[in-house]
Design a protein around this motif. Structure first.
Motif, PDB file in Angstrom:
ATOM      1  N   GLU A   1       0.525  -4.283  -6.868  1.00 50.36           N
ATOM      2  CA  GLU A   1      -0.432  -5.023  -6.706  1.00 50.36           C
ATOM      3  C   GLU A   1      -0.347  -6.160  -5.656  1.00 50.36           C
ATOM      4  OE1 GLU A   1      -2.447  -4.673 -11.088  1.00 50.36           O
ATOM      5  OE2 GLU A   1      -1.403  -6.353 -10.710  1.00 50.36           O
TER       6      GLU A   1
ATOM      7  N   ASP B   1      -5.656  -3.454  -6.759  1.00 50.64           N
ATOM      8  CA  ASP B   1      -5.079  -3.431  -5.661  1.00 50.64           C
ATOM      9  C   ASP B   1      -4.943  -4.448  -4.738  1.00 50.64           C
ATOM     10  OD1 ASP B   1      -5.114  -0.663  -6.413  1.00 50.64           O
ATOM     11  OD2 ASP B   1      -5.990   0.027  -4.421  1.00 50.64           O
TER      12      ASP B   1
ATOM     13  N   ASN C   1      -5.401  -1.142 -12.100  1.00 54.53           N
ATOM     14  CA  ASN C   1      -4.433  -1.616 -11.192  1.00 54.53           C
ATOM     15  C   ASN C   1      -5.349  -2.357  -9.954  1.00 54.53           C
ATOM     16  OD1 ASN C   1      -1.681  -0.690  -9.620  1.00 54.53           O
ATOM     17  ND2 ASN C   1      -3.158  -1.377  -8.216  1.00 54.53           N
TER      18      ASN C   1
ATOM     19  N   ARG D   1       2.345  -0.352 -11.996  1.00 55.06           N
ATOM     20  CA  ARG D   1       1.331  -0.882 -10.928  1.00 55.06           C
ATOM     21  C   ARG D   1       1.935  -1.574  -9.759  1.00 55.06           C
ATOM     22  NH1 ARG D   1      -2.550  -3.561 -15.258  1.00 55.06           N
ATOM     23  NH2 ARG D   1      -0.690  -4.648 -15.735  1.00 55.06           N
TER      24      ARG D   1
ATOM     25  N   ARG E   1       2.477   1.774  -3.344  1.00 49.44           N
ATOM     26  CA  ARG E   1       1.445   2.357  -4.395  1.00 49.44           C
ATOM     27  C   ARG E   1       1.095   3.917  -4.285  1.00 49.44           C
ATOM     28  NH1 ARG E   1      -2.787  -0.403  -2.778  1.00 49.44           N
ATOM     29  NH2 ARG E   1      -2.116  -2.358  -3.736  1.00 49.44           N
TER      30      ARG E   1
ATOM     31  N   ALA F   1       0.787  -1.207   0.228  1.00 51.28           N
ATOM     32  CA  ALA F   1      -0.213  -0.054   0.054  1.00 51.28           C
ATOM     33  C   ALA F   1       1.003   1.192   0.096  1.00 51.28           C
ATOM     34  CB  ALA F   1      -0.950  -0.002   1.360  1.00 51.28           C
TER      35      ALA F   1
END
Length: 246
Positions: free
Chosen positions: A170, A227, A225, A168, A159, A156
């Motif tokens: 993930e 996540d 993306n 990206r 990101r 996180a």
């Protein structure tokens, strides 16, 4: 120009199957893991490259980055695993350190080393293989739970920090996956305890299920993306809630 992917922990289980599935999808795959004989075999099978690499070793990771070169499309940070199932009050601190080093510091070091090549691709993707243990705690899982929560937090944070870069970030968070080594490693080679993890579970996930999901994630259009993808067998509602047939 062929697309290039790196998979860590590619010597067995989810890592080896992800390497196979990415190769089938048209990627050249660099298989990285500690056991050179295993990754040599996987790389030979799929027409990829084998790079011996202990993700906890800065020197090994630097060699991996050198072998990859200046451009990389996909990085799958899969290396890691669980050690022990003792309550936190009685757990072996060495097991915690081992899990943190492989799952968290290894993911960090490999990502740092390969990020410039991912950015250079213009559309790089990092997939961190987490776990439902990184989102829900369960008894006996304290060290693994803590390590995988750290992987989720790292994902996180990356990101947020890379939002202005063409990369990206993930996470896939599997539940119960039956592979040849995960539970066996967790219980230090005790086959009976490893088998008991899956006792009565008719259809746990297998490595192919996770690998296919990872390939789907990285093949989304570059502006998409994923996540977090949580993936469990139907009979598992939570880490501690699994239907077992008698």
């Amino acid at each position: 120009m062929s697309r290039l992917a790196v998979v860590t922990g590619a010597s067995s289980g989810i890592g080896a199957e992800t390497a196979r599935q990415l190769a089938a999808a048209g990627y050249e795959v660099v298989c990285a893991a500690r056991r050179s004989d295993r990754i040599d075999a996987v790389a030979a099978e799929i027409g990829g490259r084998a790079v011996p690499c202990d993700v906890t070793s800065a020197d090994d990771v630097a060699r991996l980055a050198s072998a990859v070169g200046g451009r990389l499309d996909v990085l799958v940070n899969n290396a890691g695993g669980a050690l022990g199932l003792a309550p936190a009050a009685a757990t072996d601190v060495a097991d915690w350190r081992g899990m943190y080093e492989s799952n968290v510091m290894g993911t960090l070091q490999v990502t740092q080393a390969l990020l410039p090549a991912l950015v250079a691709s213009g559309a790089g993707t990092i997939v961190n293989v987490g776990s439902i243990a990184g989102h829900v705690a369960y008894e006996g899982g304290s060290g693994y739970v803590a390590a995988k929560h750290a992987v989720a937090a790292l994902t996180a944070t990356l990101r947020l920090e890379l939002v202005d870069q063409p990369v990206r970030v993930e996470e896939i968070a599997p539940g119960m996956v039956r592979t040849e080594e995960f539970a066996l490693t967790r219980f230090a080679g005790d086959q009976e305890r490893a088998d008991a993890v899956y006792a009565g579970v008719s259809e746990p996930l297998v490595a192919q299920d996770i690998a296919e999901a990872i390939v789907w994630m990285v093949q989304r259009p570059a502006h998409v993306n994923i996540d977090l993808l949580v993936i469990k067998p139907r009979v598992q509602a939570a880490p501690h809630k699994v239907h077992r047939e008698s």
